[in-house]
Design an enzyme around this catalytic site. Structure first.
Site, PDB file in Angstrom:
ATOM      1  CG  ASP A  97      -3.510   2.192   3.339  1.00 51.05           C
ATOM      2  OD1 ASP A  97      -3.859   1.202   3.997  1.00 51.05           O
ATOM      3  OD2 ASP A  97      -3.113   2.126   2.147  1.00 51.05           O
TER       4      ASP A  97
ATOM      5  CG  HIS B 106      -8.456   1.798  -2.013  1.00 51.13           C
ATOM      6  ND1 HIS B 106      -7.643   2.842  -2.408  1.00 51.13           N
ATOM      7  CD2 HIS B 106      -7.634   0.908  -1.376  1.00 51.13           C
ATOM      8  CE1 HIS B 106      -6.395   2.582  -2.040  1.00 51.13           C
ATOM      9  NE2 HIS B 106      -6.368   1.426  -1.404  1.00 51.13           N
TER      10      HIS B 106
ATOM     11  CG  HIS C 192      -2.360   1.338  -1.354  1.00 49.30           C
ATOM     12  ND1 HIS C 192      -2.246   0.412  -0.346  1.00 49.30           N
ATOM     13  CD2 HIS C 192      -1.707   0.837  -2.430  1.00 49.30           C
ATOM     14  CE1 HIS C 192      -1.554  -0.635  -0.794  1.00 49.30           C
ATOM     15  NE2 HIS C 192      -1.213  -0.395  -2.051  1.00 49.30           N
TER      16      HIS C 192
HETATM   17  N1  Q9C Z   1      -0.051  -4.510  -8.676  1.00 48.74           N
HETATM   18  C1  Q9C Z   1      -5.510  -1.183   0.982  1.00 48.74           C
HETATM   19  O1  Q9C Z   1      -4.385  -1.139   1.424  1.00 48.74           O
HETATM   20  N2  Q9C Z   1      -3.082  -4.065  -5.162  1.00 48.74           N
HETATM   21  N3  Q9C Z   1      -5.766  -1.553  -0.283  1.00 48.74           N
HETATM   22  C2  Q9C Z   1      -2.280  -3.228  -5.950  1.00 48.74           C
HETATM   23  C3  Q9C Z   1      -0.951  -3.631  -7.990  1.00 48.74           C
HETATM   24  C4  Q9C Z   1      -4.241  -3.471  -4.532  1.00 48.74           C
HETATM   25  C5  Q9C Z   1      -4.693  -1.891  -1.167  1.00 48.74           C
HETATM   26  C6  Q9C Z   1      -1.172  -4.021  -6.581  1.00 48.74           C
HETATM   27  C7  Q9C Z   1      -3.896  -2.749  -3.287  1.00 48.74           C
HETATM   28  C8  Q9C Z   1      -5.113  -2.357  -2.511  1.00 48.74           C
HETATM   29  C9  Q9C Z   1      -6.670  -0.866   1.841  1.00 48.74           C
HETATM   30 ZN    ZN Z   2      -3.052   0.332   1.556  1.00 47.77          ZN
END
Ligand code: Q9C
Ligand code: ZN
Length: 347
Positions: free
Chosen positions: A200, A164, A202
């Site tokens: 991943d 990210h 995300h």
């Molecule tokens: N309500 C990785 O998996 N939270 N990062 C989002 C929103 C952040 C994930 C929840 C997620 C970050 C590396």
């Molecule tokens: Zn993730």
């Protein structure tokens, strides 16, 4: 299979994250990497080694020097004036604040600086965050060195994760972009193009941003559609790269409840795009948050499918650098990673 891991990940031990304005227990915790490490040790065929220090050079090749400086200084500066155990921003530099204006000043106070360099409220800086982040980069680079040395596959147990973080910001539980730094290192050492396959849950907005205008890194990602999934502002199908990188970015956003068959069909599309790019190495950003029991995501993948995913990725015949990203259902993490890696090794 040779695997790289550093105990220094435990130095980043956040207590909270802030979601919907409310502090809740952190999801990105040391127990994640400890679970994966235990599973690798308990299952035959994985050799664990510690990383070699690679210094700041490979990080400076990817990230803004101001971001690196902030992450190095933030904790001590915060501690000098504040007893709080974690540093979160309360005001973030929204682009509209400076629309039509010149570049903004970097503030002086650590709280305001956090809002200058971080884009959300879920990635606290704690006492050991910088050292852990540096160690995660060394893990990625040492695993990359194994591939450069001829290993057909190497696994880097990176924690904190990285995908990210764009060139000049951090967030999404990430500090330095381990996969991007390792990809640049592979290119610098081999002179050959690479592909990043981001698995991943995300979207890897940071990796996409870093390589968006380049043709020597093809970025391909399967992820929850940004109409519901973090990081919300990137990951759409029409983000195809720009300039020299036009056509070398492929996003495959997926719906809530994505099951094994739907995922494998999208993976085949991703792998076809990578075949067309013909990279010398595939860097896999491996998140296990696609698992059906993940507490913060909404796909429905099962443990056996990770073996099939590993098999299909390895069928390209290209060297694989597999780097850990997310995955928050701690009890399943070890088995799912082991299943993936065994699939990739064909055992
Ligand atoms: N309500 C990785 O998996 N939270 N990062 C989002 C929103 C952040 C994930 C929840 C997620 C970050 C590396
Ligand atoms: Zn993730």
């Amino acid at each position: 299979m040779r695997c790289v891991e550093s105990p220094k990940h435990r130095l980043h031990d956040p207590v909270h994250e802030v979601q919907f304005g409310v502090p809740i227990p952190a999801f990105e915790v040391p127990a994640r990497a400890d679970a994966i490490r235990s599973a690798l040790e308990a299952n035959g065929g994985f050799e664990l080694e510690e990383p070699a220090e690679h210094g700041l050079g490979p990080i400076e090749a990817v990230h803004d020097p101001g971001l690196i400086r902030f992450l190095a200084e933030a904790w001590d500066e915060w501690r000098a004036t504040n007893e709080a155990p974690e540093l979160f921003p309360d005001s973030v530099l929204h682009p509209a604040l400076i629309e039509g204006m010149g570049p903004p000043h970097e503030p002086r106070s650590p709280l305001a600086r956090a809002g200058y360099w971080c884009f959300e409220t879920m990635t606290p800086i704690v006492a050991g965050s910088y050292e852990a982040g540096r160690a995660a980069v060394d893990v990625a680079l040492s695993a990359a060195d194994l591939v450069l040395g001829g290993e057909p596959i190497a696994y880097g147990l990176c924690r904190p994760p990285g995908h990210h973080s764009p060139r000049a910001a951090f967030g999404g539980y990430c500090f330095f972009n381990n996969a991007a730094i390792a990809s640049q290192h592979l290119i610098d050492r081999s002179g050959e193009p690479v592909a990043v396959l981001d698995l991943d849950y995300h979207h890897g907005n940071g990796t996409q941003q870093i390589f968006y205008r380049r043709s020597d890194v093809t970025y391909v990602s399967l992820h929850g559609h940004p109409d519901r999934a973090f990081p919300y502002f990137t990951g759409y199908e029409d983000e195809r790269g720009a300039g020299a990188g036009e056509g070398s970015n492929l996003n495959l956003p997926l719906a809530t409840g994505c099951d094994d068959a739907t995922y494998l069909a999208a993976l085949d599309r991703a792998l076809e795009a990578i075949e067309r790019a013909d990279p010398s190495t595939i860097v896999v950003s491996l998140g296990m948050d696609t698992y059906r029991d993940d507490p913060i995501c909404d796909f429905a993948l099962t443990t056996p499918v990770y073996g099939e995913i590993g098999r299909r990725v390895a069928a390209s015949g290209r060297p694989l650098l597999v780097l850990q990203e997310g995955g928050y259902h701690v009890p399943s993490l070890g088995e799912n990673v082991v299943t993936w890696l065994r699939g990739a090794e064909g055992r």
